[in-house]
Design a protein around this motif. Structure first.
Motif, PDB file in Angstrom:
ATOM      1  N   VAL A 241       0.690  -1.098   0.043  1.00 47.82           N
ATOM      2  CA  VAL A 241       0.018   0.006   0.263  1.00 47.82           C
ATOM      3  C   VAL A 241       0.808   1.280  -0.110  1.00 47.82           C
ATOM      4  O   VAL A 241       0.844   2.238  -0.875  1.00 47.82           O
ATOM      5  CB  VAL A 241      -1.012  -0.086   1.161  1.00 47.82           C
ATOM      6  N   ALA A 242       1.856   1.313   0.689  1.00 48.19           N
ATOM      7  CA  ALA A 242       2.616   2.309   1.055  1.00 48.19           C
ATOM      8  C   ALA A 242       3.444   2.499  -0.359  1.00 48.19           C
ATOM      9  O   ALA A 242       3.521   3.905  -1.014  1.00 48.19           O
ATOM     10  CB  ALA A 242       3.891   2.117   1.917  1.00 48.19           C
ATOM     11  N   GLU A 243       4.158   1.854  -0.987  1.00 47.73           N
ATOM     12  CA  GLU A 243       4.706   1.643  -2.358  1.00 47.73           C
ATOM     13  C   GLU A 243       3.933   2.113  -3.376  1.00 47.73           C
ATOM     14  O   GLU A 243       4.208   3.009  -4.278  1.00 47.73           O
ATOM     15  CB  GLU A 243       5.381   0.343  -2.641  1.00 47.73           C
ATOM     16  N   VAL A 244       2.406   1.530  -3.539  1.00 45.26           N
ATOM     17  CA  VAL A 244       1.671   2.117  -4.525  1.00 45.26           C
ATOM     18  C   VAL A 244       1.378   3.720  -4.123  1.00 45.26           C
ATOM     19  O   VAL A 244       1.315   4.458  -5.368  1.00 45.26           O
ATOM     20  CB  VAL A 244       0.217   1.386  -4.311  1.00 45.26           C
ATOM     21  N   CYS A 245       1.057   4.159  -3.231  1.00 39.85           N
ATOM     22  CA  CYS A 245       0.967   5.405  -2.727  1.00 39.85           C
ATOM     23  C   CYS A 245       2.105   6.306  -3.387  1.00 39.85           C
ATOM     24  O   CYS A 245       1.666   7.418  -3.919  1.00 39.85           O
ATOM     25  CB  CYS A 245       0.490   5.731  -1.428  1.00 39.85           C
ATOM     26  N   SER A 246       3.293   5.937  -2.862  1.00 38.58           N
ATOM     27  CA  SER A 246       4.524   6.695  -3.439  1.00 38.58           C
ATOM     28  C   SER A 246       4.408   6.733  -4.834  1.00 38.58           C
ATOM     29  O   SER A 246       4.760   7.668  -5.476  1.00 38.58           O
ATOM     30  CB  SER A 246       5.901   6.000  -2.834  1.00 38.58           C
ATOM     31  N   ALA A 247       4.092   5.544  -5.497  1.00 39.98           N
ATOM     32  CA  ALA A 247       4.508   5.586  -7.154  1.00 39.98           C
ATOM     33  C   ALA A 247       3.148   6.581  -7.631  1.00 39.98           C
ATOM     34  O   ALA A 247       3.572   7.200  -8.735  1.00 39.98           O
ATOM     35  CB  ALA A 247       4.075   4.243  -7.554  1.00 39.98           C
ATOM     36  N   LEU A 248       1.917   6.547  -7.131  1.00 35.09           N
ATOM     37  CA  LEU A 248       1.092   7.045  -7.532  1.00 35.09           C
ATOM     38  C   LEU A 248       1.366   8.694  -7.520  1.00 35.09           C
ATOM     39  O   LEU A 248       1.161   9.609  -8.526  1.00 35.09           O
ATOM     40  CB  LEU A 248      -0.434   7.147  -6.999  1.00 35.09           C
ATOM     41  N   LEU A 249       2.067   9.072  -6.408  1.00 33.70           N
ATOM     42  CA  LEU A 249       2.584  10.596  -5.972  1.00 33.70           C
ATOM     43  C   LEU A 249       3.800  10.643  -6.921  1.00 33.70           C
ATOM     44  O   LEU A 249       4.296  12.060  -6.958  1.00 33.70           O
ATOM     45  CB  LEU A 249       2.693  10.776  -4.791  1.00 33.70           C
ATOM     46  N   GLY A 250       4.570   9.997  -7.441  1.00 30.98           N
ATOM     47  CA  GLY A 250       5.571  10.223  -8.225  1.00 30.98           C
ATOM     48  C   GLY A 250       6.762  10.487  -7.315  1.00 30.98           C
ATOM     49  O   GLY A 250       7.791  11.080  -7.714  1.00 30.98           O
TER      50      GLY A 250
END
Length: 251
Positions: A241-250
């Protein structure tokens, strides 16, 4: 009847009604696009849920996908989705369910989800260990995004532009990807350890809250993050979850 028992009754009866109506044959109406449809079963199942809630929880508010909007006097709201995965339901696929969630103010209390094809019912929430047919589900096993199975959906019009770019950043890091057409059923698969993270943008409460409650009841996380001009719902095992959120935010 306590809230957990009531939630279970609502989804099992709604699912049974919808399944019976499907066996009799159904037409469909387009809502926003060819894959966003509504059937008579959606409306009938929602009406049934509303009738029960108005009778046994008259002070609570109700919000439903097919237009139910009752303002109660308590701080509690029942969020209902009589058929999650209507396109699948209408086309004869089995990946659909009936779902409800209960919130008290801003607090997510619990949800229940019923999968009529298998007769399986899920119940759980942040303070209520999630169960499948009354048997407690084991806690999720955390893992990084690179080892995770992700489930998601992105409408074709959003493949380009900033939203598409954010989506690509997120999916690039996963081990494998599935698109199955029912966000709540995807969440039930995740809660059973069959997948690891789910994400999608512009998810309404009736599509987000039932799955989020069950996932949180097995130790997972659920977040809403703003990226590329839209709100993304991300839920699953904490690290992914944390990694997806970071990826979405660039990031």
């Amino acid at each position: 009847m306590d809230d957990a028992e009531l939630a279970t009754r609502l989804v099992t009866e709604a699912g049974a009604l919808a399944a019976a109506m499907r066996r009799g044959g159904l037409g469909a109406e387009t809502k926003t696009n060819v894959s966003d449809i509504v059937t008579a079963a959606d409306r009938a199942a929602e009406a049934q849920v509303v009738e029960i809630l108005r009778r046994v929880r008259p002070d609570d508010s109700i919000v439903g996908e097919e237009g139910a909007d009752h303002a109660g006097t308590s701080a509690r709201t029942w969020v209902i989705d009589p058929i999650d995965g209507t396109y699948n339901f209408h086309r004869g696929l089995d990946w659909w369910c009936s779902a409800v969630a209960l919130v008290d103010g801003e607090r997510l209390v619990l949800s229940a989800v019923h999968h009529p094809t298998s007769g399986t019912t899920f119940l759980g929430g942040p303070g209520l260990p999630s169960t499948r047919d009354g048997v407690r589900l084991p806690a999720l096993t955390d893992r990084p995004l690179s080892e995770s199975c992700a489930t998601t959906y992105l409408h074709p019009p959003f493949y380009d532009g900033e939203v598409g770019a954010a989506f690509v950043r997120a999916v690039t890091g996963v081990a494998t990807l599935r698109m199955m057409g029912s966000g709540t059923m995807d969440a039930m698969a995740l809660a059973q350890g069959h997948s690891d993270v789910i994400f999608q943008h512009s998810v309404p409460d009736w599509d987000r809250l039932p799955g989020a409650a069950i996932i949180r009841g097995v130790g997972g996380e659920s977040r809403v993050v703003s990226a590329a001009g839209v709100e993304w719902h991300v839920a699953g095992v904490p690290t992914a979850v944390a990694e997806v959120c970071s990826a979405l935010l660039g990031e």
